[in-house]
Motif scaffolding. Sequence first.
Motif, PDB file in Angstrom:
ATOM      1  N   THR A 417       0.845  -1.193   0.000  1.00  0.00           N
ATOM      2  CA  THR A 417       0.000   0.000   0.000  1.00  0.00           C
ATOM      3  C   THR A 417       0.876   1.237   0.000  1.00  0.00           C
ATOM      4  O   THR A 417       1.675   1.440   0.919  1.00  0.00           O
ATOM      5  CB  THR A 417      -0.968   0.000   1.207  1.00  0.00           C
ATOM      6  OG1 THR A 417      -1.754   1.185   1.183  1.00  0.00           O
ATOM      7  CG2 THR A 417      -0.240  -0.130   2.536  1.00  0.00           C
ATOM      8  N   LEU A 445      -7.169  -4.778  -0.918  1.00  0.00           N
ATOM      9  CA  LEU A 445      -8.162  -4.512  -1.954  1.00  0.00           C
ATOM     10  C   LEU A 445      -7.636  -3.436  -2.904  1.00  0.00           C
ATOM     11  O   LEU A 445      -6.872  -2.556  -2.483  1.00  0.00           O
ATOM     12  CB  LEU A 445      -9.487  -4.051  -1.339  1.00  0.00           C
ATOM     13  CG  LEU A 445     -10.255  -5.084  -0.513  1.00  0.00           C
ATOM     14  CD1 LEU A 445     -11.548  -4.473   0.020  1.00  0.00           C
ATOM     15  CD2 LEU A 445     -10.562  -6.325  -1.338  1.00  0.00           C
ATOM     16  N   PRO A 446      -8.010  -3.475  -4.170  1.00  0.00           N
ATOM     17  CA  PRO A 446      -7.531  -2.458  -5.122  1.00  0.00           C
ATOM     18  C   PRO A 446      -7.918  -1.058  -4.672  1.00  0.00           C
ATOM     19  O   PRO A 446      -9.012  -0.830  -4.137  1.00  0.00           O
ATOM     20  CB  PRO A 446      -8.258  -2.834  -6.420  1.00  0.00           C
ATOM     21  CG  PRO A 446      -8.629  -4.272  -6.263  1.00  0.00           C
ATOM     22  CD  PRO A 446      -8.895  -4.464  -4.798  1.00  0.00           C
ATOM     23  N   ASP A 447      -6.998  -0.117  -4.878  1.00  0.00           N
ATOM     24  CA  ASP A 447      -7.235   1.265  -4.466  1.00  0.00           C
ATOM     25  C   ASP A 447      -6.607   2.186  -5.499  1.00  0.00           C
ATOM     26  O   ASP A 447      -5.432   2.032  -5.845  1.00  0.00           O
ATOM     27  CB  ASP A 447      -6.629   1.526  -3.081  1.00  0.00           C
ATOM     28  CG  ASP A 447      -7.020   2.874  -2.516  1.00  0.00           C
ATOM     29  OD1 ASP A 447      -7.986   2.947  -1.736  1.00  0.00           O
ATOM     30  OD2 ASP A 447      -6.348   3.873  -2.872  1.00  0.00           O
ATOM     31  N   GLU A 452      -3.068  -0.648  -3.369  1.00  0.00           N
ATOM     32  CA  GLU A 452      -3.891  -1.530  -2.538  1.00  0.00           C
ATOM     33  C   GLU A 452      -4.162  -0.814  -1.223  1.00  0.00           C
ATOM     34  O   GLU A 452      -3.365   0.020  -0.786  1.00  0.00           O
ATOM     35  CB  GLU A 452      -3.166  -2.846  -2.233  1.00  0.00           C
ATOM     36  CG  GLU A 452      -3.068  -3.817  -3.378  1.00  0.00           C
ATOM     37  CD  GLU A 452      -2.425  -5.125  -2.935  1.00  0.00           C
ATOM     38  OE1 GLU A 452      -3.085  -6.166  -3.022  1.00  0.00           O
ATOM     39  OE2 GLU A 452      -1.253  -5.088  -2.490  1.00  0.00           O
ATOM     40  N   HIS A 455      -7.608  -3.823   4.191  1.00  0.00           N
ATOM     41  CA  HIS A 455      -9.024  -3.981   4.542  1.00  0.00           C
ATOM     42  C   HIS A 455      -9.167  -5.130   5.547  1.00  0.00           C
ATOM     43  O   HIS A 455      -8.559  -6.188   5.388  1.00  0.00           O
ATOM     44  CB  HIS A 455      -9.856  -4.297   3.301  1.00  0.00           C
ATOM     45  CG  HIS A 455     -11.322  -4.452   3.595  1.00  0.00           C
ATOM     46  ND1 HIS A 455     -12.190  -3.373   3.628  1.00  0.00           N
ATOM     47  CD2 HIS A 455     -12.076  -5.561   3.879  1.00  0.00           C
ATOM     48  CE1 HIS A 455     -13.402  -3.815   3.917  1.00  0.00           C
ATOM     49  NE2 HIS A 455     -13.354  -5.129   4.079  1.00  0.00           N
ATOM     50  N   ARG A 505      -8.933 -15.657  -0.421  1.00  0.00           N
ATOM     51  CA  ARG A 505      -9.184 -15.402  -1.833  1.00  0.00           C
ATOM     52  C   ARG A 505     -10.678 -15.167  -2.083  1.00  0.00           C
ATOM     53  O   ARG A 505     -11.070 -14.324  -2.881  1.00  0.00           O
ATOM     54  CB  ARG A 505      -8.675 -16.567  -2.684  1.00  0.00           C
ATOM     55  CG  ARG A 505      -8.799 -16.323  -4.184  1.00  0.00           C
ATOM     56  CD  ARG A 505      -8.188 -17.450  -4.975  1.00  0.00           C
ATOM     57  NE  ARG A 505      -6.750 -17.552  -4.757  1.00  0.00           N
ATOM     58  CZ  ARG A 505      -5.856 -16.797  -5.395  1.00  0.00           C
ATOM     59  NH1 ARG A 505      -6.247 -15.884  -6.256  1.00  0.00           N
ATOM     60  NH2 ARG A 505      -4.570 -16.958  -5.151  1.00  0.00           N
ATOM     61  N   ARG A 508     -11.429 -11.687  -0.985  1.00  0.00           N
ATOM     62  CA  ARG A 508     -10.928 -10.716  -1.964  1.00  0.00           C
ATOM     63  C   ARG A 508     -11.844 -10.657  -3.181  1.00  0.00           C
ATOM     64  O   ARG A 508     -12.183  -9.577  -3.665  1.00  0.00           O
ATOM     65  CB  ARG A 508      -9.504 -11.068  -2.383  1.00  0.00           C
ATOM     66  CG  ARG A 508      -8.433 -10.553  -1.435  1.00  0.00           C
ATOM     67  CD  ARG A 508      -7.052 -10.691  -2.048  1.00  0.00           C
ATOM     68  NE  ARG A 508      -6.636 -12.091  -2.091  1.00  0.00           N
ATOM     69  CZ  ARG A 508      -5.904 -12.679  -1.157  1.00  0.00           C
ATOM     70  NH1 ARG A 508      -5.504 -11.991  -0.098  1.00  0.00           N
ATOM     71  NH2 ARG A 508      -5.545 -13.948  -1.257  1.00  0.00           N
ATOM     72  N   ASP A 509     -12.214 -11.829  -3.670  1.00  0.00           N
ATOM     73  CA  ASP A 509     -13.082 -11.866  -4.851  1.00  0.00           C
ATOM     74  C   ASP A 509     -14.428 -11.205  -4.562  1.00  0.00           C
ATOM     75  O   ASP A 509     -14.962 -10.450  -5.383  1.00  0.00           O
ATOM     76  CB  ASP A 509     -13.308 -13.312  -5.299  1.00  0.00           C
ATOM     77  CG  ASP A 509     -12.048 -13.942  -5.874  1.00  0.00           C
ATOM     78  OD1 ASP A 509     -11.105 -13.188  -6.201  1.00  0.00           O
ATOM     79  OD2 ASP A 509     -11.991 -15.189  -5.972  1.00  0.00           O
ATOM     80  N   SER A 512     -13.786  -7.270  -3.841  1.00  0.00           N
ATOM     81  CA  SER A 512     -13.265  -6.510  -4.977  1.00  0.00           C
ATOM     82  C   SER A 512     -14.352  -6.182  -5.975  1.00  0.00           C
ATOM     83  O   SER A 512     -14.213  -5.233  -6.761  1.00  0.00           O
ATOM     84  CB  SER A 512     -12.148  -7.302  -5.674  1.00  0.00           C
ATOM     85  OG  SER A 512     -11.039  -7.470  -4.817  1.00  0.00           O
ATOM     86  N   ASN A 513     -15.422  -6.952  -5.942  1.00  0.00           N
ATOM     87  CA  ASN A 513     -16.504  -6.746  -6.908  1.00  0.00           C
ATOM     88  C   ASN A 513     -17.653  -5.920  -6.347  1.00  0.00           C
ATOM     89  O   ASN A 513     -18.663  -5.724  -7.020  1.00  0.00           O
ATOM     90  CB  ASN A 513     -17.040  -8.107  -7.372  1.00  0.00           C
ATOM     91  CG  ASN A 513     -15.999  -8.897  -8.141  1.00  0.00           C
ATOM     92  OD1 ASN A 513     -15.227  -8.312  -8.901  1.00  0.00           O
ATOM     93  ND2 ASN A 513     -15.967 -10.216  -7.948  1.00  0.00           N
TER      94      ASN A 513
END
Length: 514
Positions: A417, A445-447, A452, A455, A505, A508-509, A512-513
């Motif tokens: 990050t 998580l994507p940022d 990242e 989270h 995972r 995250r999946d 992330s959505n």
Amino acid sequence: MYLTQSLHRARQQNPDRIATICGARVRTVGESVDRIARFGGALRELGVGAGDRVAYLGLNSDRYHEYLFAVPWIGGVVNPVNTRWSAAEIAYSLIDSATEVLLVDDAFIDKAPALRDRVPHLSTVIHTGDGPLPDGALSYEDLIDGTPPVPDTRTGGDALLGLFYTGGTTGEPKGVMISHTNLVTSGLGALSTGFTATPGGRVLHAAPMFHMADIAMWTIGNLAGSTHVMIPSFTAAAALEAMAAHRVTDTLLVPTMIQMLVDFASGGTAAGIEHDTGSMRHFLYGASPISETVLERARALFPAAEFAQAYGMTELSPITTLLSPSDHDEPALRRAAGRAVPHAEVRVVDDADIEVPRGTVGEIVARGDHVMLGYWNKPEDSRRALRGGWMHTGDGGFMDERGYVFVVDRIKDMIITGGENVYSIEVENALAKHPAVAACAVIGLPDDRWGERVHAVVVPKSGVRVEIEELRAHCKDLIAGYKVPRSMDLAESLPLSGAGKILKRELRDRLSNV
């Protein structure tokens, strides 16, 4: 190889060349070397001997530069302190390394009393700031003024140069042992590519100097005969101002910082403010690939500069692959981490440490004279990381037919990050100490800004209410601010495998959505 060799070469060949620029302070090579020899003498009079650790807690400055040379000048070991750490994390590193001498600047001198209380063997605090001398501290400038210079011990080779503490997969920081040969090898190899520094140029230190990435750039600059330009810490305004005022040619930043530069400059341009960026020649960046949008905007802002990505880690001193400027012109390679640098050998292996076919995902491993000596006081961790003579990075990736490495996953469950590494277990351990927490999981998580973000998903104990801000405040007392979750969810349960392992995972999946 020995770190201080570049000082002797510079003093012999260019004693009047400017060595450092820090605010209003400008010092020549000759002046800088004299101060380094004097401060080395002062440390020796304070009882620092060969192999003894000396820590520095402070922002970027010319005094940091002098410290990095003066300690090995007398055969000591540098121990740069992460300025973003909590007092507990700093104290752990000082206790673990048995550090007795600590340099502290104005920005952090208020932490000294608490560190003295937590670290009983911390015998000497040296104030490197310009403010009033605190009680119980020695003045850095008085020590230099009052001590004659001592000869360089020319300690080098496999002798320990520095301890560089990183987060640990067990939640406990680990001291990475880097030798003189490790750091100088990495610097020479990176410099030889022609992608990192301008001979006789000017290097801007905007990334934190305690970090191995900037120490690598500092080393490269020393070898290239560069002038070091320091700003205390990164802001887009200060970096652009320094680049223009001092005709900076080279720097190292993370992609997040580069994005901040172009965003700030765009705002100024819209208001009719021009930024003189024509002197820049090399941008070295790392921690993650750069987005195509940011790359194109940066190229427009710095039209004479080349961009190269470095991949590595503290344990690799730290550079092991480079993505060259010309590689950035090939869209398919912009997500790559580059190819092995001249001083490194890189492979991708399976669980049995057998090299996998090209294009197959495995663990990235590396070997060469840049690979660390091991982890301080952690022989089992050292053996596991260095098994078979290869440094096991913990990064999952693959290599294509041309030798380009692509990083696809982090086996160590690590989050990057804003260019900083955060191990999930460190944050989970902190959260778990709150009496209201029954279970928790931390993921990246994507940022858009930080690459990242940290989270956390927290399961409170049955019948107990807890607020997210309360949990964040709890974490801030135990871990560095950048490790504290930027976002958090409260949940009734966590997804588990048949063996009872948290399925990160899946988290995250799912998140992330959202």
